[in-house]
Design a protein around this motif. Sequence first.
Motif, PDB file in Angstrom:
ATOM      1  N   GLY A   1       0.812  -1.210   0.000  1.00  0.00           N
ATOM      2  CA  GLY A   1       0.000   0.000   0.000  1.00  0.00           C
ATOM      3  C   GLY A   1       0.847   1.262   0.000  1.00  0.00           C
ATOM      4  O   GLY A   1       0.552   2.225  -0.722  1.00  0.00           O
ATOM      5  N   ASN A   2       1.904   1.264   0.794  1.00  0.00           N
ATOM      6  CA  ASN A   2       2.822   2.401   0.804  1.00  0.00           C
ATOM      7  C   ASN A   2       3.478   2.593  -0.558  1.00  0.00           C
ATOM      8  O   ASN A   2       3.653   3.719  -1.018  1.00  0.00           O
ATOM      9  CB  ASN A   2       3.890   2.226   1.881  1.00  0.00           C
ATOM     10  N   PHE A   3       3.832   1.500  -1.201  1.00  0.00           N
ATOM     11  CA  PHE A   3       4.435   1.587  -2.529  1.00  0.00           C
ATOM     12  C   PHE A   3       3.451   2.206  -3.521  1.00  0.00           C
ATOM     13  O   PHE A   3       3.821   3.071  -4.316  1.00  0.00           O
ATOM     14  CB  PHE A   3       4.883   0.197  -3.006  1.00  0.00           C
ATOM     15  N   LEU A   4       2.193   1.779  -3.456  1.00  0.00           N
ATOM     16  CA  LEU A   4       1.179   2.321  -4.359  1.00  0.00           C
ATOM     17  C   LEU A   4       0.926   3.810  -4.107  1.00  0.00           C
ATOM     18  O   LEU A   4       0.550   4.540  -5.030  1.00  0.00           O
ATOM     19  CB  LEU A   4      -0.127   1.537  -4.228  1.00  0.00           C
ATOM     20  N   GLU A   5       1.140   4.251  -2.884  1.00  0.00           N
ATOM     21  CA  GLU A   5       0.960   5.665  -2.545  1.00  0.00           C
ATOM     22  C   GLU A   5       2.198   6.497  -2.891  1.00  0.00           C
ATOM     23  O   GLU A   5       2.206   7.701  -2.672  1.00  0.00           O
ATOM     24  CB  GLU A   5       0.636   5.811  -1.060  1.00  0.00           C
ATOM     25  N   GLY A   6       3.238   5.853  -3.402  1.00  0.00           N
ATOM     26  CA  GLY A   6       4.438   6.568  -3.793  1.00  0.00           C
ATOM     27  C   GLY A   6       5.438   6.767  -2.677  1.00  0.00           C
ATOM     28  O   GLY A   6       6.358   7.574  -2.803  1.00  0.00           O
ATOM     29  N   ASN A   7       5.293   6.019  -1.591  1.00  0.00           N
ATOM     30  CA  ASN A   7       6.177   6.174  -0.437  1.00  0.00           C
ATOM     31  C   ASN A   7       7.262   5.110  -0.343  1.00  0.00           C
ATOM     32  O   ASN A   7       7.953   5.024   0.668  1.00  0.00           O
ATOM     33  CB  ASN A   7       5.353   6.157   0.862  1.00  0.00           C
TER      34      ASN A   7
ATOM     35  N   LEU B   1       5.873  -6.020  -4.001  1.00  0.00           N
ATOM     36  CA  LEU B   1       5.685  -5.471  -5.343  1.00  0.00           C
ATOM     37  C   LEU B   1       4.633  -6.266  -6.119  1.00  0.00           C
ATOM     38  O   LEU B   1       3.791  -5.690  -6.817  1.00  0.00           O
ATOM     39  CB  LEU B   1       7.011  -5.443  -6.102  1.00  0.00           C
ATOM     40  N   PHE B   2       4.669  -7.591  -5.984  1.00  0.00           N
ATOM     41  CA  PHE B   2       3.651  -8.434  -6.619  1.00  0.00           C
ATOM     42  C   PHE B   2       2.274  -8.130  -6.028  1.00  0.00           C
ATOM     43  O   PHE B   2       1.286  -7.996  -6.754  1.00  0.00           O
ATOM     44  CB  PHE B   2       4.012  -9.912  -6.445  1.00  0.00           C
ATOM     45  N   ILE B   3       2.213  -7.999  -4.709  1.00  0.00           N
ATOM     46  CA  ILE B   3       0.953  -7.673  -4.041  1.00  0.00           C
ATOM     47  C   ILE B   3       0.448  -6.310  -4.509  1.00  0.00           C
ATOM     48  O   ILE B   3      -0.745  -6.136  -4.771  1.00  0.00           O
ATOM     49  CB  ILE B   3       1.117  -7.721  -2.514  1.00  0.00           C
ATOM     50  N   ALA B   4       1.354  -5.336  -4.627  1.00  0.00           N
ATOM     51  CA  ALA B   4       0.963  -4.005  -5.091  1.00  0.00           C
ATOM     52  C   ALA B   4       0.362  -4.067  -6.492  1.00  0.00           C
ATOM     53  O   ALA B   4      -0.658  -3.418  -6.774  1.00  0.00           O
ATOM     54  CB  ALA B   4       2.168  -3.067  -5.070  1.00  0.00           C
ATOM     55  N   LEU B   5       0.959  -4.865  -7.368  1.00  0.00           N
ATOM     56  CA  LEU B   5       0.431  -5.024  -8.722  1.00  0.00           C
ATOM     57  C   LEU B   5      -0.984  -5.591  -8.690  1.00  0.00           C
ATOM     58  O   LEU B   5      -1.891  -5.076  -9.352  1.00  0.00           O
ATOM     59  CB  LEU B   5       1.349  -5.927  -9.550  1.00  0.00           C
TER      60      LEU B   5
END
Length: 124
Positions: free
Chosen positions: A36-42, A59-63
């Motif tokens: 979730g943090n990755f998707l928010e750009g953090n 990263l796979f989960i974010a995708l």
Amino acid sequence: MLLFCAAGFILRVAYSLYVGDAVLYPDEKRFLTSAGNFLEGNGLLWKDKHAHDMPMTPLFIALVLKLSGGSVLAVRIAFAAVSAVTIFIIARFTTLLTQNPAAGVYGAAVATFYPFFIYYSSLI
């Protein structure tokens, strides 16, 4: 082999549906939060610190979260698909190592129905 992969996928999806959207373990929460943090750009953060482990999992989960609109169940089903592909890989490697197609079928059968593999594939 494809029949075993399909059966394995069905078993894994059925168990994932049983588990549903519940976040059961701390690692699941950590991976989901990091994704979730990755998707928010953090970046890959956990508790405001950069994660220093297994970056491909979040990263796979974010995708999957991005493609599914944030569905935890979709993440579980994606992991079920990865696990079903693993059945084919186990069967293929077993056949190559033993030079015996029957051993590959046995390996696929074990990987398809082994309860821990079914359980583990539903974890995030």
